[in-house]
Design an enzyme around this catalytic site. Sequence first.
Site, mmCIF file in Angstrom:
data_model
loop_
_atom_site.group_PDB
_atom_site.id
_atom_site.type_symbol
_atom_site.label_atom_id
_atom_site.label_comp_id
_atom_site.label_asym_id
_atom_site.label_seq_id
_atom_site.Cartn_x
_atom_site.Cartn_y
_atom_site.Cartn_z
ATOM 1 N N ASP A 116 1.022 -1.066 0.110
ATOM 2 C CA ASP A 116 -0.347 -0.011 -0.201
ATOM 3 C C ASP A 116 0.852 0.681 0.211
ATOM 4 O O ASP A 116 1.849 1.409 0.855
ATOM 5 C CB ASP A 116 -0.730 -0.106 1.173
ATOM 6 C CG ASP A 116 -1.985 0.824 1.368
ATOM 7 O OD1 ASP A 116 -2.738 1.120 0.808
ATOM 8 O OD2 ASP A 116 -1.185 2.093 1.695
ATOM 9 N N LYS B 27 -2.880 5.550 -4.026
ATOM 10 C CA LYS B 27 -3.939 6.955 -4.035
ATOM 11 C C LYS B 27 -3.813 7.646 -4.722
ATOM 12 O O LYS B 27 -2.625 8.531 -4.881
ATOM 13 C CB LYS B 27 -4.076 6.500 -2.411
ATOM 14 C CG LYS B 27 -3.572 5.838 -1.146
ATOM 15 C CD LYS B 27 -3.954 5.951 -0.280
ATOM 16 C CE LYS B 27 -3.639 4.701 0.564
ATOM 17 N NZ LYS B 27 -1.985 4.798 1.072
ATOM 18 N N HIS C 89 -7.703 8.698 -1.333
ATOM 19 C CA HIS C 89 -6.778 9.152 -0.344
ATOM 20 C C HIS C 89 -8.153 10.000 0.888
ATOM 21 O O HIS C 89 -8.195 9.257 1.934
ATOM 22 C CB HIS C 89 -5.980 9.959 -0.735
ATOM 23 C CG HIS C 89 -4.514 9.966 0.406
ATOM 24 N ND1 HIS C 89 -3.320 9.408 0.387
ATOM 25 C CD2 HIS C 89 -4.781 8.937 1.378
ATOM 26 C CE1 HIS C 89 -2.946 9.260 1.451
ATOM 27 N NE2 HIS C 89 -4.149 8.897 2.085
ATOM 28 N N SER D 237 -10.670 5.967 0.971
ATOM 29 C CA SER D 237 -9.934 6.066 1.658
ATOM 30 C C SER D 237 -10.556 7.050 2.619
ATOM 31 O O SER D 237 -10.844 8.743 1.990
ATOM 32 C CB SER D 237 -8.642 6.088 1.807
ATOM 33 O OG SER D 237 -7.696 6.009 2.467
ATOM 34 N N ASN D 238 -11.256 6.926 3.968
ATOM 35 C CA ASN D 238 -11.098 8.279 4.773
ATOM 36 C C ASN D 238 -12.313 8.558 4.522
ATOM 37 O O ASN D 238 -12.961 9.527 5.619
ATOM 38 C CB ASN D 238 -10.241 8.934 4.626
ATOM 39 C CG ASN D 238 -8.786 8.954 5.778
ATOM 40 O OD1 ASN D 238 -8.451 8.675 6.750
ATOM 41 N ND2 ASN D 238 -7.779 8.743 4.957
ATOM 42 N N GLN E 144 -11.014 2.552 2.633
ATOM 43 C CA GLN E 144 -9.720 2.170 3.355
ATOM 44 C C GLN E 144 -9.621 3.126 4.904
ATOM 45 O O GLN E 144 -9.619 4.157 3.866
ATOM 46 C CB GLN E 144 -8.397 2.462 2.585
ATOM 47 C CG GLN E 144 -7.322 1.547 3.767
ATOM 48 C CD GLN E 144 -5.786 2.116 2.774
ATOM 49 O OE1 GLN E 144 -4.947 2.906 3.499
ATOM 50 N NE2 GLN E 144 -5.359 0.997 2.216
ATOM 51 N N PRO F 134 -3.795 -1.071 12.181
ATOM 52 C CA PRO F 134 -4.445 -1.691 12.453
ATOM 53 C C PRO F 134 -3.553 -2.183 14.242
ATOM 54 O O PRO F 134 -4.549 -2.524 15.134
ATOM 55 C CB PRO F 134 -4.018 -2.972 12.625
ATOM 56 C CG PRO F 134 -3.076 -2.451 11.207
ATOM 57 C CD PRO F 134 -3.040 -0.775 11.273
ATOM 58 N N GLY G 8 -2.060 0.624 16.221
ATOM 59 C CA GLY G 8 -2.497 1.661 16.700
ATOM 60 C C GLY G 8 -1.257 2.398 17.154
ATOM 61 O O GLY G 8 -0.728 2.167 16.222
ATOM 62 N N LYS H 223 2.042 -1.943 9.258
ATOM 63 C CA LYS H 223 3.100 -1.203 8.351
ATOM 64 C C LYS H 223 4.507 -2.078 9.205
ATOM 65 O O LYS H 223 4.693 -1.777 10.487
ATOM 66 C CB LYS H 223 3.448 0.442 8.812
ATOM 67 C CG LYS H 223 4.730 0.658 8.106
ATOM 68 C CD LYS H 223 5.237 2.238 8.374
ATOM 69 C CE LYS H 223 5.739 2.309 9.405
ATOM 70 N NZ LYS H 223 6.256 3.788 9.813
ATOM 71 N N SER H 224 5.451 -2.288 9.293
ATOM 72 C CA SER H 224 6.722 -2.854 9.375
ATOM 73 C C SER H 224 8.112 -2.633 8.688
ATOM 74 O O SER H 224 7.920 -3.279 8.219
ATOM 75 C CB SER H 224 6.781 -3.880 10.809
ATOM 76 O OG SER H 224 7.780 -4.333 11.722
ATOM 77 N N ASN I 123 3.953 -10.545 11.871
ATOM 78 C CA ASN I 123 2.501 -10.045 11.172
ATOM 79 C C ASN I 123 1.708 -11.330 10.546
ATOM 80 O O ASN I 123 0.635 -10.906 10.590
ATOM 81 C CB ASN I 123 2.606 -8.746 10.867
ATOM 82 C CG ASN I 123 3.104 -7.322 12.104
ATOM 83 O OD1 ASN I 123 2.726 -7.594 13.230
ATOM 84 N ND2 ASN I 123 3.515 -6.270 11.672
#
Length: 316
Positions: free
Chosen positions: A48, A83, A116, A165-166, A187, A215, A217, A264-265, A274
């Site tokens: 993404d 986006k 977006h 999104s949003n 999203q 997801p 936080g 994300k990582s 994950n």
Amino acid sequence: MIPTTCINLSDQHSIALPTIGLGTYSILGGDGKEAIRTAIDVGYRMFDTAVAYGNEAIVGEAIREKIRECNNLTRDDFFIISKLSGSYHRKDLVEKCCRMTLDRLGMDYVDLYLMHTPVALQSEKKCARNGTKPNAIDDSIAPTEAWIGLEQCYQEGLCRSIGVSNFNEHQINALLSDASIVPAVNQIECSIGFNQRPMRKFCQQQNILVMGYTPLGKQKLPFLQNNRLKEIALSVDKTTAQVSLRYLLCFSFQIDEGVVPIVKSTDRKRQQENLDIFDFKLTKQQLEELDAIGGDQRACKMDFLAGAKHFPFTDC
């Protein structure tokens, strides 16, 4: 192997996608490209990105490099999301923005192209001309104008599916009143601490798949230290992060469907962790207990958009 789910398109076709993806916000430069390459190695196939992230080029480079290096990988193995920039919401600019994204990615199409936000932003030239700050809101452009542009991109084959999104329920309903194509995806931020149950239910009724960003936080949010979450994680021999992601996959208490988390990582161990969420299930009671944590523990505030004409609510 990551299980797949589907997004259903207005023309009755459906597209398969992984049930978890890697978010790339703030993943930049050489280290960022290496993190994406590592993610491919551990099994991620959905990525993404966005114009606003400034990293479409390195996302594309990492994927293309891996395809060249691995005989068993092709472009068809990947699901790429990008986006639309807020400053390209005029319908005659949407295609231009999409084509610039494809140029940066080095690809012929994206699998999912999202608006977006429902709010347009003034272009750099307009900001300079009006003496307004960068990214100032442009209320003269309605979300439906940008959506017409996205529909054109879809019809021209620049993207395999389109979504938003949003967006909240009010904004999606406004879009649906004029849209020829129903958004395939919405999203939004979604986590145990900000579970979005009403919005998720609404999207399910509209046949719109929910993708959940942030997801897990942010560190200071109370739900991450919730004692019941820790107890459940201990009982299934998983981390609290793994339980949090598994929770999102269980929209209903009967079957594993629902939110597709975008997590994300840049750390290989965490990336792998994950993904290791498909070898256990949560009971109905555990899901209800995690559901009850809820509240308004959101990590990404949208306060800067609250005054916009086309953003009358902030419950997205």
